[in-house]
Design an enzyme around this catalytic site. Structure first.
Site, PDB file in Angstrom:
ATOM      1  N   ASP A 104       0.822  -1.201   0.000  1.00 57.46           N
ATOM      2  CA  ASP A 104       0.000   0.000   0.000  1.00 57.46           C
ATOM      3  C   ASP A 104       0.860   1.256   0.000  1.00 57.46           C
ATOM      4  O   ASP A 104       0.652   2.154  -0.800  1.00 57.46           O
ATOM      5  CB  ASP A 104      -0.976   0.005   1.176  1.00 57.46           C
ATOM      6  CG  ASP A 104      -0.315  -0.186   2.535  1.00 57.46           C
ATOM      7  OD1 ASP A 104       0.901  -0.459   2.607  1.00 57.46           O
ATOM      8  OD2 ASP A 104      -1.027  -0.082   3.553  1.00 57.46           O
ATOM      9  N   ASP A 107       6.914   4.137   3.453  1.00 55.40           N
ATOM     10  CA  ASP A 107       7.291   5.284   4.287  1.00 55.40           C
ATOM     11  C   ASP A 107       8.814   5.320   4.371  1.00 55.40           C
ATOM     12  O   ASP A 107       9.473   5.794   3.477  1.00 55.40           O
ATOM     13  CB  ASP A 107       6.695   5.158   5.695  1.00 55.40           C
ATOM     14  CG  ASP A 107       5.222   5.508   5.748  1.00 55.40           C
ATOM     15  OD1 ASP A 107       4.851   6.576   5.249  1.00 55.40           O
ATOM     16  OD2 ASP A 107       4.457   4.721   6.312  1.00 55.40           O
ATOM     17  N   LYS A 135       6.377   7.781  -0.066  1.00 52.25           N
ATOM     18  CA  LYS A 135       6.701   9.073   0.550  1.00 52.25           C
ATOM     19  C   LYS A 135       8.205   9.292   0.456  1.00 52.25           C
ATOM     20  O   LYS A 135       8.951   8.900   1.353  1.00 52.25           O
ATOM     21  CB  LYS A 135       6.294   9.079   2.024  1.00 52.25           C
ATOM     22  CG  LYS A 135       4.830   9.015   2.295  1.00 52.25           C
ATOM     23  CD  LYS A 135       4.602   9.077   3.797  1.00 52.25           C
ATOM     24  CE  LYS A 135       3.172   9.001   4.182  1.00 52.25           C
ATOM     25  NZ  LYS A 135       3.006   9.024   5.651  1.00 52.25           N
ATOM     26  N   PHE A 156       0.444  11.963   7.332  1.00 53.07           N
ATOM     27  CA  PHE A 156      -0.176  10.708   7.760  1.00 53.07           C
ATOM     28  C   PHE A 156      -1.467  10.519   6.973  1.00 53.07           C
ATOM     29  O   PHE A 156      -2.407  11.300   7.111  1.00 53.07           O
ATOM     30  CB  PHE A 156      -0.446  10.686   9.265  1.00 53.07           C
ATOM     31  CG  PHE A 156      -0.834   9.314   9.746  1.00 53.07           C
ATOM     32  CD1 PHE A 156       0.118   8.329   9.879  1.00 53.07           C
ATOM     33  CD2 PHE A 156      -2.155   9.014  10.021  1.00 53.07           C
ATOM     34  CE1 PHE A 156      -0.232   7.043  10.287  1.00 53.07           C
ATOM     35  CE2 PHE A 156      -2.515   7.734  10.441  1.00 53.07           C
ATOM     36  CZ  PHE A 156      -1.553   6.749  10.570  1.00 53.07           C
ATOM     37  N   VAL A 157      -1.484   9.504   6.116  1.00 51.33           N
ATOM     38  CA  VAL A 157      -2.612   9.283   5.219  1.00 51.33           C
ATOM     39  C   VAL A 157      -3.382   8.028   5.594  1.00 51.33           C
ATOM     40  O   VAL A 157      -2.821   7.076   6.162  1.00 51.33           O
ATOM     41  CB  VAL A 157      -2.164   9.219   3.743  1.00 51.33           C
ATOM     42  CG1 VAL A 157      -1.616  10.559   3.287  1.00 51.33           C
ATOM     43  CG2 VAL A 157      -1.142   8.120   3.518  1.00 51.33           C
ATOM     44  N   ARG A 169      -9.741   2.164   6.830  1.00 56.56           N
ATOM     45  CA  ARG A 169      -9.300   1.297   5.724  1.00 56.56           C
ATOM     46  C   ARG A 169     -10.298   1.300   4.567  1.00 56.56           C
ATOM     47  O   ARG A 169      -9.918   1.183   3.419  1.00 56.56           O
ATOM     48  CB  ARG A 169      -9.093  -0.139   6.199  1.00 56.56           C
ATOM     49  CG  ARG A 169      -7.883  -0.349   7.060  1.00 56.56           C
ATOM     50  CD  ARG A 169      -7.636  -1.854   7.262  1.00 56.56           C
ATOM     51  NE  ARG A 169      -6.719  -2.115   8.350  1.00 56.56           N
ATOM     52  CZ  ARG A 169      -5.405  -2.066   8.265  1.00 56.56           C
ATOM     53  NH1 ARG A 169      -4.834  -1.735   7.125  1.00 56.56           N
ATOM     54  NH2 ARG A 169      -4.650  -2.340   9.309  1.00 56.56           N
TER      55      ARG A 169
END
Length: 183
Positions: A104, A107, A135, A156-157, A169
């Site tokens: 998904d 980071d 990111k 923060f997504v 979700r």
């Protein structure tokens, strides 16, 4: 769930469901070209990649096999700890297989770097990565990602499989979680 259903929880919507689906279709055409004539195993990373894995697997116009792995480096927080734990391992033998990890978000890159090394050590012929989101500003290690949906800011997504405390979700878009929700 639509962004309007939780608008007070989001500071902005980064990507709509339509934008996500269009980009996944583009990525799948690339995957089809790159893996033509090859036996492809998609490895979804639970739980966040469920939506991405479902859409990628349905969009691909070829036979694939799927397996799932659950790893964690987050706990209940909003930042990766970098310590990876296997919560559910694969059922498939990777020996000689072409593996495409479906993720998904990337980071720090620490978890994905570890995961790629782990799967490669199991005898896979190739291990590549397809991530919906990346990111770049959060990267702590360089991870070669073959297929990237979108580069996003270091916010923060949530949504489209991404959660905060197991919520959000099922949001059909990707949005920036408002700080008042997790502060």
């Amino acid at each position: 769930m639509e962004p309007a259903d939780i608008q007070g929880d989001l500071s902005e919507v980064l990507l709509s469901e339509a934008e996500i689906h269009a980009r996944i279709a583009e990525l799948c055409r690339e995957i089809e070209r790159d893996y033509e004539g090859r036996d492809l195993l998609l490895v979804g990373v639970l739980r966040g990649a469920v939506m991405v894995m479902a859409d990628v697997s349905r969009e691909l116009r070829r036979h694939i096999e799927m397996d799932w792995m659950a790893v964690s480096s987050y706990g209940a927080g909003t930042q990766s700890s970098g310590v990876v734990r296997i919560l559910k391992d694969l059922d498939s033998d990777l020996t000689g297989r072409d593996v495409l990890i479906i993720e998904d978000i990337i980071d720090s890159g620490l978890t994905l770097s570890w995961l790629r090394e782990n799967l490669s050590s199991r005898g896979a012929a190739t291990v590549e990565i397809c991530a919906l989101l990346r990111k770049p500003a959060a990267a702590k290690v360089e991870v070669d990602v073959r297929y990237v949906g979108f580069d996003i800011p270091n916010d923060f997504v949530v949504g489209y499989g991404l959660d905060y405390a197991e919520k959000y979700r099922n949001l059909r878009a990707v949005g920036v979680l408002a700080p008042h929700v997790y502060s």
